[in-house]
Design a protein around this motif. Structure first.
Motif, mmCIF file in Angstrom:
data_model
loop_
_atom_site.group_PDB
_atom_site.id
_atom_site.type_symbol
_atom_site.label_atom_id
_atom_site.label_comp_id
_atom_site.label_asym_id
_atom_site.label_seq_id
_atom_site.Cartn_x
_atom_site.Cartn_y
_atom_site.Cartn_z
ATOM 1 N N SER A 203 -70.952 25.161 74.317
ATOM 2 C CA SER A 203 -69.773 25.368 74.827
ATOM 3 C C SER A 203 -69.320 26.758 74.726
ATOM 4 O O SER A 203 -69.438 27.095 73.568
ATOM 5 C CB SER A 203 -69.122 24.316 74.607
ATOM 6 O OG SER A 203 -67.402 24.849 74.997
ATOM 7 N N THR A 204 -68.652 27.304 75.472
ATOM 8 C CA THR A 204 -68.214 28.681 75.557
ATOM 9 C C THR A 204 -66.405 28.689 74.750
ATOM 10 O O THR A 204 -65.749 29.534 74.849
ATOM 11 C CB THR A 204 -67.905 29.564 76.510
ATOM 12 O OG1 THR A 204 -67.230 28.818 77.638
ATOM 13 C CG2 THR A 204 -69.229 29.660 77.382
ATOM 14 N N LEU A 205 -66.014 27.017 74.716
ATOM 15 C CA LEU A 205 -64.725 27.227 74.402
ATOM 16 C C LEU A 205 -63.773 27.508 75.491
ATOM 17 O O LEU A 205 -62.660 28.044 75.056
ATOM 18 C CB LEU A 205 -64.585 27.623 72.993
ATOM 19 C CG LEU A 205 -65.361 26.940 71.851
ATOM 20 C CD1 LEU A 205 -64.849 27.762 70.464
ATOM 21 C CD2 LEU A 205 -65.444 25.297 71.578
ATOM 22 N N CYS A 206 -64.229 27.348 76.789
ATOM 23 C CA CYS A 206 -63.357 28.115 77.718
ATOM 24 C C CYS A 206 -62.064 27.114 78.000
ATOM 25 O O CYS A 206 -61.218 27.631 78.609
ATOM 26 C CB CYS A 206 -64.165 28.304 78.862
ATOM 27 S SG CYS A 206 -64.308 27.037 80.075
ATOM 28 N N GLY A 207 -62.271 25.911 77.719
ATOM 29 C CA GLY A 207 -60.870 25.041 77.794
ATOM 30 C C GLY A 207 -60.762 24.337 79.233
ATOM 31 O O GLY A 207 -59.888 23.609 79.275
ATOM 32 N N ASN B 273 -58.744 16.601 73.952
ATOM 33 C CA ASN B 273 -58.855 17.852 73.846
ATOM 34 C C ASN B 273 -60.068 18.247 73.173
ATOM 35 O O ASN B 273 -60.420 18.543 72.001
ATOM 36 C CB ASN B 273 -57.885 18.610 72.612
ATOM 37 C CG ASN B 273 -57.473 19.978 72.276
ATOM 38 O OD1 ASN B 273 -58.606 20.719 72.824
ATOM 39 N ND2 ASN B 273 -56.465 20.437 71.849
ATOM 40 N N PRO C 55 -62.293 21.120 73.369
ATOM 41 C CA PRO C 55 -62.357 22.196 72.572
ATOM 42 C C PRO C 55 -62.141 22.095 70.961
ATOM 43 O O PRO C 55 -62.804 22.291 69.979
ATOM 44 C CB PRO C 55 -61.440 23.450 73.099
ATOM 45 C CG PRO C 55 -61.277 22.959 74.645
ATOM 46 C CD PRO C 55 -61.433 21.413 74.608
ATOM 47 N N GLU C 56 -60.852 21.297 70.797
ATOM 48 C CA GLU C 56 -60.535 21.020 69.383
ATOM 49 C C GLU C 56 -61.637 19.989 68.800
ATOM 50 O O GLU C 56 -62.075 20.537 67.672
ATOM 51 C CB GLU C 56 -59.146 20.190 69.347
ATOM 52 C CG GLU C 56 -58.854 19.725 67.731
ATOM 53 C CD GLU C 56 -57.486 18.908 67.938
ATOM 54 O OE1 GLU C 56 -57.412 18.392 69.060
ATOM 55 O OE2 GLU C 56 -57.075 18.626 67.059
ATOM 56 N N ILE D 185 -64.830 22.182 67.816
ATOM 57 C CA ILE D 185 -64.572 23.207 66.882
ATOM 58 C C ILE D 185 -64.704 22.426 65.622
ATOM 59 O O ILE D 185 -65.571 22.833 64.464
ATOM 60 C CB ILE D 185 -63.268 24.110 66.888
ATOM 61 C CG1 ILE D 185 -63.483 25.032 68.118
ATOM 62 C CG2 ILE D 185 -63.009 24.626 65.465
ATOM 63 C CD1 ILE D 185 -62.378 25.698 68.608
ATOM 64 N N TYR D 186 -64.095 21.103 65.521
ATOM 65 C CA TYR D 186 -63.963 20.280 64.469
ATOM 66 C C TYR D 186 -65.425 19.896 64.009
ATOM 67 O O TYR D 186 -65.938 19.950 62.900
ATOM 68 C CB TYR D 186 -63.048 19.209 64.784
ATOM 69 C CG TYR D 186 -63.284 18.133 63.847
ATOM 70 C CD1 TYR D 186 -62.873 18.051 62.325
ATOM 71 C CD2 TYR D 186 -63.956 16.766 64.277
ATOM 72 C CE1 TYR D 186 -63.001 17.046 61.636
ATOM 73 C CE2 TYR D 186 -63.642 15.880 63.275
ATOM 74 C CZ TYR D 186 -63.543 15.999 61.975
ATOM 75 O OH TYR D 186 -63.610 14.729 61.216
#
Lengths: 492, 266
Positions: free
Chosen positions: A368-372, A383, A385-386, A389-390
């Motif tokens: 994922s690019t964490l683009c949201g 969430n 992306p959260e 990352i976790y």
């Protein structure tokens, strides 16, 4: 954060996302199919969501209801069991895939059935029910058009909602001609659908046992809900004598009225429709109407472990709409097979590692690019992306704490630790800046860096890099300051 | 900690309504690789009548470490940032993703490592931390910052500015007010460029596949400049444009806003 018990641990790690994605990205037909399909659904969803004045409130209601259900999951599941039994249904509890498959296979076996018809169901894909049935000599016939297509092709699903999204209609035409023994067929959708319909109708009328998944199960009333678009699911849950429904335990909702929220959120998010075409609801059994025997299998298969994790548990809010897949820049290019799981896309990237154990799917949270965009469209406000990352944090900590030697040899781990130490001190940081200015010299060609060594070669594969300038910003800042201020700094 | 206090003696006395002391968080990335962006921010804010302070102790916000999973390693960097900028009137950074790190992640990090003191300090600091364009438009109430930039420009809203900071159309409002600019809309603007930090290295094939679509959209506009609020995304986009000899350059929005008809102090 407890890790997986041995029963599910035996499974091998999934292929890495990077390796699978590389193959998928090179498939030009797949790229074209995915682009067309995701952009079409995305636009439809956008339209029907934008017309809702209370969409954000609905999302918030959906999130709150799911969280309430999960917080009191024990209570609602027992209430559901009681309600279903009172309505004449039978309830079975399955800790894992093996137990669930054993329960279902046994029921089918007891009825002497050699064939079962199936409503499209991710949960039964997750536990590989079709294979378990086949091992007992029972053939499972998928009745969802797209599921049927991939079953005929011997492939696996690549999308939560449209499992054959990777196939276009000319590919489907060839498949039908081959497997259904049809001599004359065009790729007109109507003709293709009719070919499948003729095949399936015979099965609907002759098969005694059906198997479905569950979109929602209402604890208060014992009502089970299946949402689909074709009507084939409706045939399955009404025509056969015996109906077995397999549900993940997170699918329970407290009350009948809660459906009001989810039946608005789900169709708009998934197919971009205002209302779902076929919403089947049934409560136990009714004499002389529909199946006369109903079994509900409640499946854990790792879900209670996800629930125990305070950050990861929001993953269980998922109502399997697939809006996150359709909006995802990564999914749009790689398709679902790159995720090596029945749950692809952003939701799969967080669900699969949590269900299987993060060490089995440690490349997925990085896919994922964490683009949201996934969080923006999620109808129950997961969430993503959260959680991604976790999970990355858990992967790194597990590597560092349990595989210390490997971590020490891992170039990424070494580089990250070194950089963190550098950033912890102004002096070291400024020295590193100077080092970069000189260290880059061998790689500079004509004022640009076009070929870096080691892992950084990935960057320069198709991207040039501007060299590090001789003067950093802080150098400039110091050079322009008034002499008096510079003196103050020296004094301190 | 902060040593460059300009006009310190009379700061309080002649403090006008809108004049602020802005602590610049340049970000390690801009400091090292894109100093011209930092110079532009200083020039712009000073032109608008504000005082810029640059605490030299600052290094990195910890975003790369945290988002790649090296969260224990990021924690000292988070504490460091909070200590350095804790007493600032406002903190402004020319990077949506680094501000996103402070605003969205710092509190979560403090909670993850159960550091309640840090959590309280973060909560006190976060409302004073701004990305450059949101600072200009939402805090200062400006759209026309007196810029002059006679070029054909297209704006790429980075994911962090769009979906994490929700800067909305603030950058576009600023750009529309620039004199001489030929601002053209970017098709598919809201889609990610494929950078994603370490994603660009770890998943290089997918990253480049996403990037190729972004490049096509940029080239379709016929712009000579692609701008954005994050040099990280611009480095990714610009690196490929340069490799392809596409004839389009990438420029941080701060540099456009700092440009004027006068000779630059950069």
């Amino acid at each position: 954060m407890s890790e997986l018990p041995p029963a599910t641990r035996a499974r091998r790690p999934l292929p890495t996302f990077q390796a699978s994605a590389k193959q998928a990205l090179a498939n030009t037909q797949l790229r074209r199919n995915l682009y067309k399909a995701t952009h079409t659904i995305r636009a439809k969803r956008g339209q029907v969501v934008d017309e809702m004045p209370d969409w954000q409130k609905l999302r918030e209601a959906g999130r709150a209801l799911k969280e309430r259900s999960l917080r009191h999951l024990d209570t609602y599941l027992l209430e559901l069991e009681d309600s279903v039994q009172r309505a004449g249904g039978q309830v079975h509890w399955a800790r894992d895939a093996r137990e669930a498959n054993a329960i279902v296979t046994q029921i089918v076996h007891e009825h002497g059935a050699r064939e079962v018809i199936k409503v499209k169901s991710l949960t039964t894909d997750e536990i590989k029910l079709n294979q378990a049935l086949a091992a007992r000599g029972i053939e499972a016939i998928e009745t969802d058009l797209a599921e049927l297509i991939i079953q005929m092709a011997g492939e696996s699903s690549s999308h939560i909602l449209v499992p054959a999204i990777h196939k276009n209609r000319s590919e489907i035409r060839e498949l039908f001609m081959r497997t259904l023994n049809i001599d004359n067929l065009t790729d007109e959708p109507r003709e293709l659908t009719n070919a499948a319909r003729a095949h399936l109708r015979r099965k609907f009328l002759s098969t005694r046992v059906a198997i479905s998944g569950v979109n929602f199960a209402v604890a208060e009333t014992g009502t089970v809900c299946v949402v689909e678009s074709e009507g084939n699911g409706r045939m399955c849950v009404t025509l056969p004598r015996v109906l077995i429904s397999v549900m993940g335990i997170e699918k329970v909702i407290p009350t009948w009225q809660d459906l009001e929220v989810f039946l608005q959120l789900l169709p708009r998010s998934s197919t971009g429709e205002r209302m779902n075409p076929y919403t089947s609801l049934w409560t136990g059994v009714s004499e002389g109407d529909g199946p006369q025997e109903f079994h509900l299998v409640l499946l854990d298969n790792g879900r209670t472990r996800v629930l125990a994790d305070t950050i990861g548990r929001q993953t269980l809010n998922c109502i399997r709409c697939s809006a996150c897949l359709n909006i995802c820049p990564v999914y749009e290019r790689t398709g679902g097979h790159a995720y090596s799981s029945v749950y692809p896309g952003p939701i799969g990237a967080i669900l699969t590692p949590q269900l299987l154990g993060i060490e089995k799917a440690s490349s997925l949270p990085y896919a994922s690019t964490l683009c949201g965009a996934c969080y923006d469209v999620c109808p129950v406000k997961i969430n993503i992306p959260e959680v991604l990352i976790y999970l990355r944090g858990r992967i790194v900590r597990q590597k560092q704490d349990h595989h210390q030697l490997r971590a020490r040899m891992d170039p990424e781990n070494v580089a990250m630790k070194l950089m963190a130490r550098t950033f912890e001190s102004r002096q070291r940081y400024e020295q590193a800046q100077k080092l970069a200015q000189f260290g880059q010299l061998p790689f500079k060609h004509g004022g640009v860096i076009d070929a870096l060594p080691g892992p950084l070669a990935s960057w320069t594969a198709l991207r040039d890099l501007q060299p590090v300038p001789k003067q950093s910003f802080r150098d400039w800042w110091r050079s322009r300051k008034l002499p008096q201020e510079a003196q103050q700094e020296v004094d301190s | 900690m902060s040593l460059t206090v300009r006009h310190c003696s009379d700061a309080n006395a002649k403090k006008e309504k809108d004049e602020m002391k802005v602590s610049l968080f340049i970000t390690c990335f801009n400091d090292t690789l894109f100093p011209e962006t930092g110079r532009a921010v200083v020039q712009l804010l000073e032109r608008l009548g504000h005082t810029v302070d640059f605490p030299l102790e600052q290094t990195c916000c910890g975003q790369m470490h945290y988002n790649t999973g090296y969260q224990r390693e990021a924690l000292p960097l988070i504490r460091r940032f909070v200590q350095i900028f804790g007493s600032a009137e406002v903190v402004v950074a020319p990077s949506a993703s680094c501000v996103g790190m402070v605003r969205d992640i710092y509190l979560r990090a403090a909670e993850l490592f159960e550091d309640h003191k840090l959590a309280a300090e973060v909560e006190a600091l976060v409302p004073r931390v701004y990305e450059l364009t949101e600072f200009l438009v939402y805090r200062l109430g400006l759209e026309d910052v007196g810029a002059y930039y006679p070029h054909r420009v297209t704006y790429h809203p980075t994911c962090h500015s769009l979906r994490f900071l929700h800067v909305g159309d603030a950058p576009l409002r600023l750009l529309r007010a620039v004199r001489g600019i030929d601002l053209v809309e970017l098709p598919g603007a809201e889609e990610c460029c494929g950078f994603g930090g370490t994603f660009a290295l770890k998943n290089v094939d997918t990253s480049l596949a996403i990037l190729s679509d972004k490049l096509r959209c940029i080239l379709d506009t016929g712009a000579e400049v692609c701008t954005a609020g994050d040099n990280s995304c611009l480095m990714h986009i610009g690196g490929a444009l340069h490799r392809q000899r596409a004839g389009v350059r990438t420029v941080h929005i701060a540099e456009i806003l700092a440009s004027s008809t006068e000779r630059s102090l950069m």
